[in-house]
Scaffold this motif. Structure first.
Motif, PDB file in Angstrom:
ATOM      1  N   UNK A 115      32.095  11.117 -21.759  1.00 45.82           N
ATOM      2  CA  UNK A 115      33.000  11.611 -22.758  1.00 45.82           C
ATOM      3  C   UNK A 115      33.038  10.750 -23.996  1.00 45.82           C
ATOM      4  N   UNK A 116      33.154   9.452 -23.807  1.00 41.09           N
ATOM      5  CA  UNK A 116      33.297   8.558 -24.942  1.00 41.09           C
ATOM      6  C   UNK A 116      32.168   8.780 -25.909  1.00 41.09           C
ATOM      7  N   UNK A 140      42.521  11.637 -28.262  1.00 40.79           N
ATOM      8  CA  UNK A 140      41.081  11.591 -28.035  1.00 40.79           C
ATOM      9  C   UNK A 140      40.745  10.378 -27.177  1.00 40.79           C
ATOM     10  N   UNK A 141      39.723  10.542 -26.348  1.00 41.52           N
ATOM     11  CA  UNK A 141      39.240   9.431 -25.540  1.00 41.52           C
ATOM     12  C   UNK A 141      38.535   8.441 -26.465  1.00 41.52           C
ATOM     13  N   UNK A 142      38.918   7.183 -26.364  1.00 43.24           N
ATOM     14  CA  UNK A 142      38.236   6.177 -27.175  1.00 43.24           C
ATOM     15  C   UNK A 142      38.004   4.944 -26.326  1.00 43.24           C
ATOM     16  N   UNK A 143      37.179   4.080 -26.870  1.00 41.23           N
ATOM     17  CA  UNK A 143      37.000   2.790 -26.226  1.00 41.23           C
ATOM     18  C   UNK A 143      37.989   1.846 -26.882  1.00 41.23           C
ATOM     19  N   UNK A 151      37.971  -0.770 -22.579  1.00 35.03           N
ATOM     20  CA  UNK A 151      38.415   0.219 -21.596  1.00 35.03           C
ATOM     21  C   UNK A 151      38.410   1.591 -22.281  1.00 35.03           C
ATOM     22  N   UNK A 152      38.193   2.622 -21.478  1.00 33.71           N
ATOM     23  CA  UNK A 152      38.258   3.986 -21.993  1.00 33.71           C
ATOM     24  C   UNK A 152      39.655   4.513 -21.764  1.00 33.71           C
ATOM     25  N   UNK A 153      40.297   4.896 -22.813  1.00 31.42           N
ATOM     26  CA  UNK A 153      41.551   5.610 -22.574  1.00 31.42           C
ATOM     27  C   UNK A 153      41.885   6.452 -23.787  1.00 31.42           C
ATOM     28  N   UNK A 173      38.682  14.664 -23.569  1.00 29.33           N
ATOM     29  CA  UNK A 173      37.639  14.428 -22.570  1.00 29.33           C
ATOM     30  C   UNK A 173      38.043  14.936 -21.203  1.00 29.33           C
ATOM     31  N   UNK A 218      41.051   2.935 -33.682  1.00 24.12           N
ATOM     32  CA  UNK A 218      40.230   3.414 -32.566  1.00 24.12           C
ATOM     33  C   UNK A 218      39.872   4.880 -32.763  1.00 24.12           C
ATOM     34  N   UNK A 255      37.364   5.244 -35.399  1.00 27.33           N
ATOM     35  CA  UNK A 255      36.031   4.859 -34.950  1.00 27.33           C
ATOM     36  C   UNK A 255      35.449   5.868 -33.981  1.00 27.33           C
ATOM     37  N   UNK A 256      36.316   6.618 -33.298  1.00 24.74           N
ATOM     38  CA  UNK A 256      35.808   7.658 -32.413  1.00 24.74           C
ATOM     39  C   UNK A 256      35.067   8.691 -33.244  1.00 24.74           C
TER      40      UNK A 256
END
Lengths: 686, 739
Positions: A12-13, B371-374, B382-384, B422, B654, B657-658
């Motif tokens: 996903x990321x 949105x899922x970001x690092x 971490x992904x969240x 995601x 974040x 940047x996504x």
């Protein structure tokens, strides 16, 4: 929340990561006002979608003009009164349109007697208002100079020059006249630059030619050419300057040239002054990662440069400093796309694009987004950063990460001495130098404000180690009296590598758990280094962390080293076991780990101007670690220094071999897989 | 390298499949056994007689058939519509082949064993070979075309029903007896109603909002129009994109010729249909528009080692009973695209007698949740989910808009669920912790309910972005023609190449049903207005694996899921929805406003909005995503639909940047003032026409348009750069006028 697991990178990321760089189909067609996207490039050369910049306003075809379909038109010219001149090559005529795109006249070329003449392969058109001349560059017939009624005045033919090779065939592609009446001509296959003629048509010489840069490659070629036969030499790549593809004349008699994209890596666009010197920075122009086929260039009265890539049909607009503002357009048969775009011309802020295949003239109009970018760019060029704030803010409203807007706002805030805000904007635009400057101003201000606190901290920082040292010196025992705990050895070895490792070997006090902890620290530190290094020094792209990659480049390298060293030293009388080598090498890495922590801290405090200190710190850490490691290896194997160095060199060689073997295996396996795969595909399909 | 790796994986999967299948089965083309039985006669055979002979008649229309030539004539009062244009044999432009095509009722395409596709028409390959037989059936005729050389039998039923002519291919009667040839497509009535050069009128095609091809203005050299209804089959993986095009959202086409017009509605098998149109001046002196149906879909496969491309054909014929087109005939005032739109929507909403657009004009909002970001947690990645609009933010936004005078709002909340954008396929109403968690979620739902603000929650039932038990990419993806998973990619901007490192797949029908049932059960106690299963309204796809649904019948299946979702909550919101989904939508946002701009087209018209205006609440796409929001406002006024904005309440580094650019220009604080200004400017006008029917829509000039609503309100908009004045009507450049 999940910590990344190697090998199972969340799909996903990356999917969201890529959205910026790309587009997905289902979202694509819904809100677009044109059959293309506008995009820009981010600091990592990924194309990123931005708001629409130019939209097709009108599409003009011959039927609308009332003069029949245009047939293979090749070039456009625009005069300052806004009239548009089209070289309608297939119909042997020049069309003149008024500014509102209505047909004014249709000119047919005639010779000085008034007899109709036929153009052979006309490629370039230029209209000089000052000299009341129309120039048509005909690839076969030379440069034809006409008056404004398209009556031939003279023809510029093959120049008489000794510099040109004997077999040179004059094949002009385009010609322009500057304000002093000098005619510049670009000819195909002419590597000497543009040809210059005076008002009377006398050949003057060459312009804008560039020297072949002396590289190792050219020297090498030269060497071979002396040895090889003529035939063989001819087959070698000729080292000639890149040929001009096209050019245009800007205000102040600047000549803007484009070079064939695949000949040069950068500097495809040049802005040449009267001496033929390029005053644009040597940047990369055109799309990244695709084969360029730059075909035309135009510059508008505000100095914005637009280039046309006829391969992709893309138009790319740059500011005076060569920064890409946006790219748009494409190839196809929808409104706003061209099948075979050949020429682009600026008409005020509008752009005209000529389609050779369909004979269409597409008129592009800038959107408010593009207008804001253009306005703000011009204000910034004049140093009016405060005034540029409003248009830049409008730009950010539509594209929050538009780098030039963030930079522009950074400059404005820097001008207002709001350094913290300025640094934040520079950071968003990935301007490390500018960020660093603003940051140093901010840091200095903070230092002045909290000077007492800072000095106190500094004093403590100096005093504590000195105190410890003094204390220990006073209570010093001889080495043999010292009882060093098993787990104190790593630290002890760090500061006393020679004595430490020797003692370690003698007492056999090395511990695998301690080494494990150190290796864990190594992994942690290499992760932190990627994540926490100060912006001014960090090259990593946010959101692009690969745990596997980081682990391989730290722990992977370590274990490869250990295994190689072990295999080499076992056959070279080394006394170290695999376990010992692991432990000793791990212990030797402690200076690196602790040093890196300090470097990470420093990188958040220093500016790029002070990068020297950081580099110095880095070298100290490397040297320390190197000495540590050598000593460790020497002691663990009970080698002489020379033998230690020799085995270390062999170890590195061994690591290189491992790497090569891995690479070969990977290639072979993937080729095998591809082969088996396509056999299966074929079986299934047939 | 990455591309290679993809291939590797796919091929490894293939290898496995190969072994499991035991090698031979299913690998080679299985030719259909020639059926021994021919179609039993349904009606009585008609004698072969030259000239039109009457076949059916009702009060409104009469149908006559030329049983010798296989042509039809429909008479609507004094107007004749023929399958072969009158005077075609004297056309100076048409060559022999084109003339025979103009005589034909059918055109078929077929593939030989090498995958080469050829076209033949009914006249040359069937009628002239003595292959036509006619039977009289109730209200019409059954024409059976046998193609002796190619071995095809295609029965075509032509009947009158009220004011309509129904033309259908009876699919259970289609036979393929020659093993060398496989039928790939059937075009029905290619020259029905074809208009000659000197006629006044246009072709109507369903490109985007709807487009006209005025043959007197159109560029005769332009490529013919051809577009798949509901877009091209999405399960076929595309490695690159050639063109960015609008979708044909509605299964319709039309032709206006002077004071008469004809509308074609593809009533069955629309998912396999394409609309074709060409103008006079190229092949012949007639302009025509018709529907073509894919009998077998195909996929091109490149064998890299040989650098060769092979066409892989779908093995089994379609499941639908028939491919049908309903032709409706219009005269006088009605004979234009507005009349066509009304007739289409009457047919579309035939089972929804109660359907009526509400009389309100809210400010439509699309709110992306997270949105899922690092992210960096103590320096570790971490992904969240990074919040863009939390549950609390939704309340804040509505409260602020309320304060500033916006009374009516409609919210489409997406990425509100666990894992944001995601998320795996939903089976539950599962809030995301980073957006506030379940308690905050429930609070917001009830706060909005108390405030009377409709909230539609987005549920993505189609895209397998992440695996979850029972919904896994390996097991539950729809398969393409060559039985590969339906990989969907993103594409690079500069050269439109697929980015093969990341992908998602499409969930097969059984999964969609299962997920929807679970969600309906789970949502019973949650207080939100309705579901927004947006992707179900946009993506219609087949599943070519085994005995699964394909696009000829998938539209019914999708419609059934949508209907159950609508009934569960009583309301349903869709975005840019295709025709099959519209009967179940109460709100449609992002209605198409543009066409693809093909060079053959001469004007875009808001057919979509005209057709639905009285039935469904609609809005524009987000105005703040357009390069010129003001132009979007004019488009809303022209079509009498609501305006929409996309808002996000926070945009952290974040999230930036996504890099989802569709989010970058939507910060609430940046846009709220402009949004309110535009809404307050247009809202009152739009409210006056909410729920009304559009009775007339006229292109006064290329840039100035007039829309008349059934309550007498007239709205003029001027997209051009110059003021417009004509009699009592004056519209300034870039402005509008309401009378």
């Amino acid at each position: 929340m999940s910590i990344r697991i190697p090998g199972r990178r969340s799909r996903h990321i990356a999917a969201t990561l890529l959205l910026g760089a790309a587009f997905s189909l289902n979202a694509a067609a819904l809100t677009e006002e044109a059959p293309y996207f506008s995009y820009r490039y981010d600091p990592w050369d990924t194309a990123v979608e931005t708001a629409q910049s130019y939209l097709p306003d009108r599409v003009i075809v011959g039927e609308n003009l009332g003069c029949g379909t245009l047939s293979l038109p090749t070039d456009l010219a625009v005069t300052s009164d806004g009239r548009i001149w089209i070289l309608d090559a297939g119909n042997n005529r020049v069309l003149v349109l008024e500014e509102d795109m209505a047909l004014e006249t249709e000119l047919t070329p005639v010779d000085s007697q008034g007899e109709r003449i036929s153009l052979q392969e006309p490629a370039g058109l230029f209209v000089s208002e000052k000299f009341e001349q129309i120039l048509i560059a005909d690839k076969k017939a030379g440069v034809l100079v006409f008056d404004l009624s398209l009556r031939l005045i003279r023809t510029l033919g093959q120049p008489d020059s000794r510099i040109l090779p004997e077999d040179f065939l004059f094949s002009p592609v385009n010609a322009v006249v500057d304000s002093s009446g000098i005619i510049y001509v670009i000819s195909a296959n002419c590597y000497q630059g543009a040809l210059l003629y005076d008002e009377e048509g006398q050949f003057l010489g060459f312009y804008g030619s560039e020297r072949v840069t002396l590289t190792l490659q050219t020297l090498f070629n030269q060497f071979w050419k002396n040895i090889l036969t003529e035939n063989q030499a001819a087959r070698m790549r000729r080292s000639v300057p890149a040929e001009f593809v096209n050019f245009c004349l800007g205000d102040g008699d600047f000549i803007y040239t484009i070079r064939r994209g695949n000949d040069v890596q950068s500097g495809q666009v040049k802005k040449l002054n009267a001496q033929g010197t390029n005053i644009l920075p040597e940047k990369v122009f055109g799309d990244i990662g695709v084969t360029l086929q730059l075909a035309d260039i135009t510059v508008d009265s505000d100095g914005f440069i637009t280039i046309l890539d006829s391969g992709s049909g893309r138009l790319l607009q740059y500011d005076e400093e060569g920064n890409l503002l946006y790219a748009f357009g494409g190839k196809g048969s929808q409104k706003g796309l061209a099948m075979d775009p050949v020429a682009v011309q600026a008409l005020g802020e509008k752009l005209l694009l000529l389609d050779n295949q369909t004979g269409q003239l597409i008129v592009f109009q800038p959107t408010d987004f593009a207008k804001n970018i253009r306005d703000a760019t011009l204000l910034c060029a004049d140093g009016k950063y405060q005034e540029a704030m409003e248009p830049w803010q409008s730009v950010l409203r539509q594209d929050s990460s538009y780098a030039l807007a963030n930079r522009g706002l950074g400059k404005a805030y820097e001008g207002m001495e709001q350094y913290e805000t300025a640094a934040a904007y520079y950071r968003k635009s990935y301007e490390r130098e500018l960020y660093s400057e603003a940051f140093s101003e901010y840091r200095n201000a903070q230092l002045q404000e909290h000077f007492g606190l800072f000095m106190a901290g500094l004093a403590l920082l100096v005093a504590i180690p000195i105190g410890i040292l003094l204390y220990r010196r006073r209570h010093r025992k001889s080495l043999y009296d010292q009882r060093i705990g098993r787990f104190q050895y790593p630290l002890y070895c760090m500061f006393h590598p020679f004595a430490g490792f020797a003692d370690l070997k003698e007492r056999r006090q090395d511990s695998l758990p301690a080494a494990g902890v150190i290796l864990l620290l190594l992994a942690v530190v290499s992760i932190l280094q990627q994540q926490l290094t100060g912006f001014a020094f960090s090259e990593t792209r946010p959101n692009s962390f690969h745990l596997l990659y980081t682990l391989v480049s730290s722990l992977g390298v370590f274990f490869a080293f250990v295994v190689c060293n072990w295999s080499i030293t076992t056959i070279m009388d080394g006394k170290g076991t695999l376990r010992e080598i692991t432990n000793y090498s791990a212990y030797a890495l402690l200076p690196y780990i602790l040093g890196t922590v300090v470097i990470i801290l420093l990188s958040n405090l220093l500016t790029t101007e002070e990068a020297m200190f950081l580099r110095m710190a880095q070298w100290i850490v490397y040297a320390w670690t190197g000495i540590s490691l050598l000593t460790a290896l020497k002691e663990v194997h009970m080698y002489s220094l020379g033998r230690t160095i020799w085995t270390a060199v062999l170890t590195v060689l061994g690591m290189v071999i491992i790497l090569i073997v891995c690479a070969i295996c990977y290639t072979i396996l993937s080729q095998l897989a591809e082969f088996v795969g396509s056999v299966i595909t074929e079986l299934r399909m047939r | 390298m990455k591309k290679r790796r993809m291939h590797w994986k796919r091929n490894a999967a293939l290898l496995l499949a190969f072994l499991l299948a035991g090698g031979a089965a299913g690998l080679f083309t299985q030719a259909e056994e020639p059926s021994a039985l021919s179609i039993p006669p349904i009606g009585e055979a008609m004698p072969t007689v030259s000239g039109y002979q009457p076949a059916a008649e009702n009060g409104r229309l009469s149908l006559a058939v030329d049983t010798a030539e296989g042509r039809i004539l429909v008479t609507d009062g004094s107007v004749d519509w023929t399958s072969t244009p009158a005077g075609y044999d004297e056309d100076p432009l048409a060559r022999g082949g084109t003339k025979i095509a103009m005589e034909s009722l059918l055109q078929v395409e077929y593939a030989d064993r090498l995958g080469n596709v050829s076209t033949v028409n009914g006249q040359a390959a069937s009628v002239n070979q003595g292959g036509l037989s006619c039977q009289k059936i109730e209200d019409g005729v059954l024409l059976i075309f046998r193609f002796p050389k190619e071995g095809f039998t295609i029965p075509v039923e032509i009947t009158l029903e009220g004011d309509a002519l129904d033309v259908s291919v009876q699919l259970d009667g289609v036979e393929e007896t020659n093993e060398s040839y496989q039928l790939t497509s059937i075009s029905l009535l290619p020259y029905f109603g074809a208009a000659p050069t000197d006629a006044d009128g246009y072709l109507f095609v369903p490109d985007g909002s709807g487009a006209l091809i005025e043959w007197k203005k159109a560029d005769a050299t332009a490529t013919d129009y051809r577009q798949y209804v509901y877009g091209r089959e999405p399960t076929t993986t595309k490695m690159q994109i050639d063109a960015l095009e609008e979708t044909a959202y509605l299964p319709v086409f039309g032709l206006k010729n002077g004071e008469t017009a004809m509308l074609g509605v593809i009533t069955e098998g629309a998912g396999r249909a394409a609309v074709n149109a060409s103008v006079n001046g190229k092949k012949c002196s007639y302009s025509n528009v018709f529907a073509q149906f894919l009998y077998r879909d195909s996929e091109m496969v490149t064998i890299t080692q040989k650098n060769q491309t092979v066409r892989v054909l779908e093995q089994t014929p379609p499941d639908a009973e028939r491919f049908s087109v309903r032709y409706l005939f219009l005269q006088g005032e009605e004979a234009n695209y507005v009349g066509m739109a009304h007739r289409y929507s009457e047919w579309l909403m035939r089972d929804q007698p109660e359907k009526q657009a509400g009389g309100t004009m809210p400010l439509y909002m699309e709110l992306p949740g997270g949105v899922m970001t690092q992210q960096s947690f103590l320096g570790f990645p971490v992904d969240r989910v990074t919040a863009l609009t939390t549950y609390k933010d939704v309340e804040t936004i509505t409260a602020r808009l309320r304060e500033m005078g916006v009374k009516e709002m409609t919210i489409h909340y997406r990425w509100w669920n666990k894992d944001g954008d995601g998320a795996a396929i939903p089976t539950d109403v599962q809030p995301e912790g980073q957006l506030g968690g379940r308690a905050a979620f429930r609070r917001t739902l009830s706060a909005l309910q108390d405030a009377g603000i409709p909230l539609y929650l987005d549920f993505n039932f189609t895209d397998l972005v992440k695996d979850r038990w029972g919904f896994r990419r390996t097991a539950d993806s729809a398969a393409s023609v060559r039985k590969n998973p339906s990989l969907q990619f993103s594409y690079t901007l500069q050269d439109h190449q697929a980015i093969t490192t990341e992908s998602y797949t499409l969930l097969r029908l059984t999964g969609i049903r299962k997920a929807a049932d679970k969600v309906i059960a789970a949502a019973e106690d949650e207080a939100f207005t309705g579901f927004a299963p947006v992707t179900l309204g946009q993506k219609l796809y087949s599943d070519f694996s085994g005995k699964s649904v394909r696009r000829d019948t998938a539209d019914r299946e999708w419609a059934a899921v949508l209907e159950s979702l609508q009934q569960a909550k009583g309301k349903l919101l869709l975005s840019a929805a295709c025709g099959y989904a519209l009967p179940y939508a109460d709100v449609v946002t992002d209605t198409p406003l543009y066409t693809s701009g093909y060079s053959i087209e001469t004007a875009g018209v808001p057919f979509y909005q005209i057709a639905l205006h009285e039935y469904v609440d609609m809005s524009t796409p987000s105005l703040n995503q357009m390069s010129e929001p003001r132009r979007g406002l004019l488009q809303a006024l022209e079509t009498g639909i609501g305006i929409k904005f996309q808002f996000l309440y926070r945009l952290s580094e974040e999230a930036l940047n996504a890099g989802d650019v569709s989010l970058l220009g939507s910060l609430f604080d940046d846009w709220v003032e402009e949004a309110i200004a535009l809404y307050q400017e247009a809202g009152p006008i739009l409210l006056r026409v909410a729920g009304c029917q559009i009775v007339s829509h006229t292109l006064l000039t290329e840039e100035v348009r007039e829309t008349v609503f059934d309550n007498g309100v007239k709205i003029y908009v001027n997209y051009g750069g110059t003021d417009y004045a004509n009699g009592s009507v004056a519209v300034e450049a870039g402005g509008y006028a309401v009378i």
